[in-house]
Design a protein around this motif. Structure first.
Motif, PDB file in Angstrom:
ATOM      1  N   ALA A 107      25.180  40.419  41.779  1.00  0.00           N
ATOM      2  CA  ALA A 107      26.030  41.271  42.607  1.00  0.00           C
ATOM      3  C   ALA A 107      27.500  40.891  42.451  1.00  0.00           C
ATOM      4  CB  ALA A 107      25.605  41.153  44.070  1.00  0.00           C
ATOM      5  N   MET A 108      27.798  39.590  42.415  1.00  0.00           N
ATOM      6  CA  MET A 108      29.176  39.156  42.217  1.00  0.00           C
ATOM      7  C   MET A 108      29.717  39.638  40.881  1.00  0.00           C
ATOM      8  SD  MET A 108      28.821  35.208  43.546  1.00  0.00           S
ATOM      9  CE  MET A 108      28.017  34.818  45.085  1.00  0.00           C
ATOM     10  N   GLN A 109      28.895  39.528  39.839  1.00  0.00           N
ATOM     11  CA  GLN A 109      29.325  39.952  38.513  1.00  0.00           C
ATOM     12  C   GLN A 109      29.581  41.451  38.441  1.00  0.00           C
ATOM     13  OE1 GLN A 109      26.126  38.243  35.991  1.00  0.00           O
ATOM     14  NE2 GLN A 109      27.794  37.251  34.863  1.00  0.00           N
ATOM     15  N   SER A 110      28.887  42.209  39.263  1.00  0.00           N
ATOM     16  CA  SER A 110      29.029  43.660  39.210  1.00  0.00           C
ATOM     17  C   SER A 110      30.340  44.147  39.792  1.00  0.00           C
ATOM     18  CB  SER A 110      27.870  44.329  39.953  1.00  0.00           C
ATOM     19  OG  SER A 110      27.988  44.149  41.356  1.00  0.00           O
ATOM     20  N   VAL A 111      31.034  43.296  40.542  1.00  0.00           N
ATOM     21  CA  VAL A 111      32.283  43.692  41.186  1.00  0.00           C
ATOM     22  C   VAL A 111      33.357  43.873  40.125  1.00  0.00           C
ATOM     23  CG1 VAL A 111      34.118  42.956  42.750  1.00  0.00           C
ATOM     24  CG2 VAL A 111      31.722  42.579  43.360  1.00  0.00           C
ATOM     25  N   GLY A 112      34.071  44.973  40.179  1.00  0.00           N
ATOM     26  CA  GLY A 112      35.179  45.211  39.252  1.00  0.00           C
ATOM     27  C   GLY A 112      36.478  45.347  40.002  1.00  0.00           C
ATOM     28  N   PRO A 113      37.197  44.237  40.242  1.00  0.00           N
ATOM     29  CA  PRO A 113      38.428  44.306  41.039  1.00  0.00           C
ATOM     30  C   PRO A 113      39.626  44.876  40.298  1.00  0.00           C
ATOM     31  CG  PRO A 113      38.057  42.070  40.302  1.00  0.00           C
ATOM     32  CD  PRO A 113      36.863  42.864  39.843  1.00  0.00           C
ATOM     33  N   GLY A 114      39.426  45.376  39.072  1.00  0.00           N
ATOM     34  CA  GLY A 114      40.547  46.009  38.386  1.00  0.00           C
ATOM     35  C   GLY A 114      40.994  45.297  37.141  1.00  0.00           C
ATOM     36  N   GLY A 115      40.610  44.066  36.964  1.00  0.00           N
ATOM     37  CA  GLY A 115      41.027  43.303  35.792  1.00  0.00           C
ATOM     38  C   GLY A 115      39.888  43.156  34.808  1.00  0.00           C
ATOM     39  N   THR A 116      40.090  42.361  33.809  1.00  0.00           N
ATOM     40  CA  THR A 116      39.067  42.101  32.808  1.00  0.00           C
ATOM     41  C   THR A 116      38.066  41.096  33.342  1.00  0.00           C
ATOM     42  OG1 THR A 116      40.675  42.512  31.069  1.00  0.00           O
ATOM     43  CG2 THR A 116      38.654  41.380  30.434  1.00  0.00           C
ATOM     44  N   ALA A 117      36.804  41.353  33.093  1.00  0.00           N
ATOM     45  CA  ALA A 117      35.764  40.425  33.547  1.00  0.00           C
ATOM     46  C   ALA A 117      35.902  39.094  32.840  1.00  0.00           C
ATOM     47  CB  ALA A 117      34.392  41.021  33.284  1.00  0.00           C
ATOM     48  N   PRO A 118      35.614  37.994  33.503  1.00  0.00           N
ATOM     49  CA  PRO A 118      35.733  36.679  32.884  1.00  0.00           C
ATOM     50  C   PRO A 118      34.837  36.572  31.655  1.00  0.00           C
ATOM     51  CG  PRO A 118      35.383  36.480  35.244  1.00  0.00           C
ATOM     52  CD  PRO A 118      35.128  37.899  34.889  1.00  0.00           C
ATOM     53  N   PRO A 119      35.304  35.908  30.620  1.00  0.00           N
ATOM     54  CA  PRO A 119      34.458  35.724  29.439  1.00  0.00           C
ATOM     55  C   PRO A 119      33.311  34.769  29.751  1.00  0.00           C
ATOM     56  CG  PRO A 119      36.476  34.432  29.238  1.00  0.00           C
ATOM     57  CD  PRO A 119      36.625  35.282  30.474  1.00  0.00           C
ATOM     58  N   GLY A 120      32.242  34.893  28.980  1.00  0.00           N
ATOM     59  CA  GLY A 120      31.123  33.968  29.131  1.00  0.00           C
ATOM     60  C   GLY A 120      30.185  34.302  30.254  1.00  0.00           C
ATOM     61  N   GLY A 121      30.394  35.430  30.947  1.00  0.00           N
ATOM     62  CA  GLY A 121      29.459  35.835  31.981  1.00  0.00           C
ATOM     63  C   GLY A 121      29.648  35.163  33.318  1.00  0.00           C
ATOM     64  N   GLY A 122      30.801  34.592  33.603  1.00  0.00           N
ATOM     65  CA  GLY A 122      31.043  33.952  34.888  1.00  0.00           C
ATOM     66  C   GLY A 122      31.559  34.935  35.929  1.00  0.00           C
ATOM     67  N   VAL A 123      31.915  34.410  37.092  1.00  0.00           N
ATOM     68  CA  VAL A 123      32.461  35.201  38.191  1.00  0.00           C
ATOM     69  C   VAL A 123      33.836  34.658  38.535  1.00  0.00           C
ATOM     70  CG1 VAL A 123      32.192  35.797  40.635  1.00  0.00           C
ATOM     71  CG2 VAL A 123      30.200  35.806  39.127  1.00  0.00           C
ATOM     72  N   SER A 124      34.818  35.555  38.622  1.00  0.00           N
ATOM     73  CA  SER A 124      36.177  35.126  38.936  1.00  0.00           C
ATOM     74  C   SER A 124      36.369  34.975  40.441  1.00  0.00           C
ATOM     75  CB  SER A 124      37.180  36.141  38.390  1.00  0.00           C
ATOM     76  OG  SER A 124      37.096  37.356  39.121  1.00  0.00           O
ATOM     77  N   ARG A 125      37.477  34.354  40.794  1.00  0.00           N
ATOM     78  CA  ARG A 125      37.813  34.213  42.207  1.00  0.00           C
ATOM     79  C   ARG A 125      37.935  35.582  42.870  1.00  0.00           C
ATOM     80  NH1 ARG A 125      40.523  30.256  45.256  1.00  0.00           N
ATOM     81  NH2 ARG A 125      40.869  29.029  43.374  1.00  0.00           N
ATOM     82  N   GLU A 126      38.603  36.517  42.174  1.00  0.00           N
ATOM     83  CA  GLU A 126      38.811  37.835  42.751  1.00  0.00           C
ATOM     84  C   GLU A 126      37.488  38.575  42.949  1.00  0.00           C
ATOM     85  OE1 GLU A 126      40.501  36.580  40.253  1.00  0.00           O
ATOM     86  OE2 GLU A 126      42.451  36.288  41.232  1.00  0.00           O
ATOM     87  N   GLN A 127      36.576  38.449  42.013  1.00  0.00           N
ATOM     88  CA  GLN A 127      35.263  39.079  42.167  1.00  0.00           C
ATOM     89  C   GLN A 127      34.525  38.523  43.384  1.00  0.00           C
ATOM     90  OE1 GLN A 127      33.931  38.328  38.038  1.00  0.00           O
ATOM     91  NE2 GLN A 127      33.388  40.500  37.949  1.00  0.00           N
ATOM     92  N   LEU A 128      34.604  37.221  43.561  1.00  0.00           N
ATOM     93  CA  LEU A 128      33.927  36.597  44.699  1.00  0.00           C
ATOM     94  C   LEU A 128      34.533  37.070  46.013  1.00  0.00           C
ATOM     95  CD1 LEU A 128      31.873  34.592  45.854  1.00  0.00           C
ATOM     96  CD2 LEU A 128      33.626  32.814  45.641  1.00  0.00           C
ATOM     97  N   LEU A 129      35.882  37.176  46.077  1.00  0.00           N
ATOM     98  CA  LEU A 129      36.524  37.603  47.310  1.00  0.00           C
ATOM     99  C   LEU A 129      36.135  39.030  47.676  1.00  0.00           C
ATOM    100  CD1 LEU A 129      40.110  36.096  46.841  1.00  0.00           C
ATOM    101  CD2 LEU A 129      38.304  35.286  48.368  1.00  0.00           C
ATOM    102  N   VAL A 130      36.102  39.925  46.696  1.00  0.00           N
ATOM    103  CA  VAL A 130      35.706  41.301  46.967  1.00  0.00           C
ATOM    104  C   VAL A 130      34.240  41.353  47.399  1.00  0.00           C
ATOM    105  CG1 VAL A 130      35.390  43.596  45.969  1.00  0.00           C
ATOM    106  CG2 VAL A 130      37.432  42.259  45.406  1.00  0.00           C
ATOM    107  N   PHE A 131      33.401  40.563  46.739  1.00  0.00           N
ATOM    108  CA  PHE A 131      31.991  40.501  47.107  1.00  0.00           C
ATOM    109  C   PHE A 131      31.834  40.067  48.563  1.00  0.00           C
ATOM    110  CE2 PHE A 131      28.358  37.593  47.701  1.00  0.00           C
ATOM    111  CZ  PHE A 131      27.307  38.465  47.494  1.00  0.00           C
ATOM    112  N   LEU A 132      32.531  39.031  48.973  1.00  0.00           N
ATOM    113  CA  LEU A 132      32.421  38.536  50.344  1.00  0.00           C
ATOM    114  C   LEU A 132      32.923  39.566  51.343  1.00  0.00           C
ATOM    115  CD1 LEU A 132      33.576  34.823  49.865  1.00  0.00           C
ATOM    116  CD2 LEU A 132      31.248  35.667  50.217  1.00  0.00           C
ATOM    117  N   ALA A 133      34.013  40.243  51.007  1.00  0.00           N
ATOM    118  CA  ALA A 133      34.551  41.252  51.919  1.00  0.00           C
ATOM    119  C   ALA A 133      33.562  42.402  52.099  1.00  0.00           C
ATOM    120  CB  ALA A 133      35.886  41.774  51.386  1.00  0.00           C
ATOM    121  N   ASP A 134      32.916  42.801  51.009  1.00  0.00           N
ATOM    122  CA  ASP A 134      31.967  43.907  51.111  1.00  0.00           C
ATOM    123  C   ASP A 134      30.695  43.496  51.840  1.00  0.00           C
ATOM    124  OD1 ASP A 134      33.717  45.558  49.830  1.00  0.00           O
ATOM    125  OD2 ASP A 134      32.720  45.506  47.881  1.00  0.00           O
TER     126      ASP A 134
END
Length: 470
Positions: free
Chosen positions: A93-120
């Motif tokens: 679910a965290m990986q599926s978040v698209g906050p507007g930027g490029t997804a992190p390489p290597g299949g990780g989750v960025s800080r921004e993706q995590l923040l949007v995930f938590l807010a939702d």
């Protein structure tokens, strides 16, 4: 890396957090829009979650020069609280978040993706949560999921809820080792929750279908909040933990093996009217023997109760009585009463409005039926326990008129294997001394027969007033 700026409006004393990148892009606007949903005192708590999770591992995806959250780091961080299958779904679910930027390489989750995930998860709408559930259920980022995939997701979610409550010491006094099979209960509850899906004509479920489901089945979001909050260590002052289980009062667990299990408590507790009193065992055939007289004496004038039984075919079902039981040959209760099934399916059946035959309890009368019943009518109850202990019926073809329930037992006329009754509300206060009683009060059977035949009870208007009415 992110730079956090804080501006305070002196006139309104409103704190506005801005999250921006050194390069600047639309990503910061998406995150800022989500973060403003948290209270000012909650935002630092949320912002620290990413660094907290990184401390559990290296925090770097292979080939990445930026800090990203990896699946391994998440698994280590939530170990012992969230089962691994659910941890994987959360990561998807965290990986599926698209906050507007490029997804992190290597299949990780960025800080921004995590923040949007938590807010939702904590403050999102059904529309915003639906894509997260789609990612958790599909596992492959598909546009649709099947009903089976949703059910499997809910099974993992319910299992995670139970493990979370257990690991955090929030079982409220219940003893799973002295209760029915919880694993089977997880599957039953998951089937019940996923049965509310309204599939498309192609028997698939798209994001719109999930949105509608989340709007109607509030338990999904509630469970997701609990698992995410406890697993990731997000404790928001504005959202204290909700009691998903009722408190259990003193119970003889050494001798008792209850028909209840934790998933059944998760299912039934939200259905009941608000009660603060702990649940307390009133009767169990394992403790009190097979005696209808003992059942009656344990249940009358004890406040709201929950009746649960199992027949010889293994079917488990019961009913909720909103009022104290009282022995009299008339129906009692109100529209808050309901019937429910536990196995082979977990369902609840509420008042239809057809009649007011909510509850019935009669004993040692010569003319009116003796036994305990809920819904329907004499000889055709939705649930009936005969005063000759061990016999009962569920004659509801096609449906019980009072509750709309089908036949709950394996056979229409069933053999009772075990029954238990729990007090689930405050017991009534002791009755004050009453005034003079009519002869009919001493013989409620005669009163009931007169009412049924249309006779006027003239003595009702000739009684002397109660002292408190003088």
């Amino acid at each position: 890396m992110c730079i956090y700026a804080e501006r305070r409006n002196v006139n309104s004393s409103i704190t506005i957090f801005s999250l921006c990148r050194a390069m600047g892009n639309t990503e910061s606007a998406v995150v800022q829009k989500r973060m403003i949903r948290f209270r000012p005192e909650e935002r630092p708590v949320v912002e620290r979650v990413f660094d907290h999770l990184l401390e559990a591992g290296s925090g770097r995806a292979p080939g990445s020069s930026e800090k990203v959250l990896t699946l391994d780091a998440l698994k280590v961080s939530v170990a012992g609280v969230v089962p691994e299958p659910m941890a994987v779904r959360l990561f998807q679910a965290m990986q599926s978040v698209g906050p507007g930027g490029t997804a992190p390489p290597g299949g990780g989750v960025s800080r921004e993706q995590l923040l949007v995930f938590l807010a939702d998860v904590f403050h999102g709408t059904a529309e915003e949560r639906a894509p997260l559930v789609m990612a958790m259920a599909s596992g492959e980022g598909g546009a649709t999921v099947t009903a089976n995939q949703v059910r499997e997701f809910v099974e993992d979610l319910v299992s995670a809820v139970i493990q979370t409550l257990t690991s955090r010491g929030r079982l409220q006094g219940w003893r799973p080792d002295r209760m029915e099979d919880g694993e089977q209960g997880v599957k039953l509850l998951a089937e019940q929750m996923s049965s509310e899906l309204k599939l498309t004509d192609q028997q698939a479920c798209d994001v719109g279908c999930l949105e509608d489901w989340l709007f109607r089945v509030s338990g999904v979001a509630l469970y997701l909040e609990l698992v995410t909050g406890e697993g990731l260590g997000v404790r928001l002052p504005s959202q204290p933990p909700l009691p998903l289980l009722p408190a259990c009062g003193p119970a003889p667990w050494a001798e008792l093996r209850s028909l209840l299990h934790l998933p059944l408590l998760l299912f039934l507790y939200p259905q009941l009217p608000a009660h603060s009193a702990p649940w307390r065992p009133l009767f169990s055939t394992r403790l009190h023997g097979e005696s209808f007289s003992r059942l009656v004496s344990c249940c009358v004038r004890r406040g709201p109760t929950l009746l649960l039984l199992r027949d010889a075919d293994g079917h488990r079902f019961g009913g909720f009585a909103s009022h104290s039981w009282d022995t009299k040959p008339q129906f009692q209760g109100d529209s808050r009463c309901f019937l429910f099934s536990v196995f082979p399916t977990m369902r609840v059946y509420t008042y239809t409005g057809y009649n007011e035959h909510y509850m019935y309890l009669n004993h040692s009368q010569q003319t009116m039926p003796n036994g305990l019943g809920m819904g329907g009518q004499h000889e055709y109850f939705g649930l009936w326990l005969d005063s000759e202990f061990g016999r009962g019926h569920s004659r509801a073809r096609p449906r019980c008129t009072t509750y709309g329930s089908p036949q709950l037992s394996g056979q229409e006329d069933f053999t009772l294997e075990t029954v238990e009754v729990w007090g689930v509300g405050d017991p009534p206060e002791e009755q004050q001394a009453q005034g003079k009683r009519s002869v009919l009060d001493a013989d409620p059977e005669t009163q009931a027969i007169m009412e049924m035949t249309g006779k006027t009870l003239h003595s009702q208007g000739l009684r002397e007033p109660e002292e408190e009415e003088l």
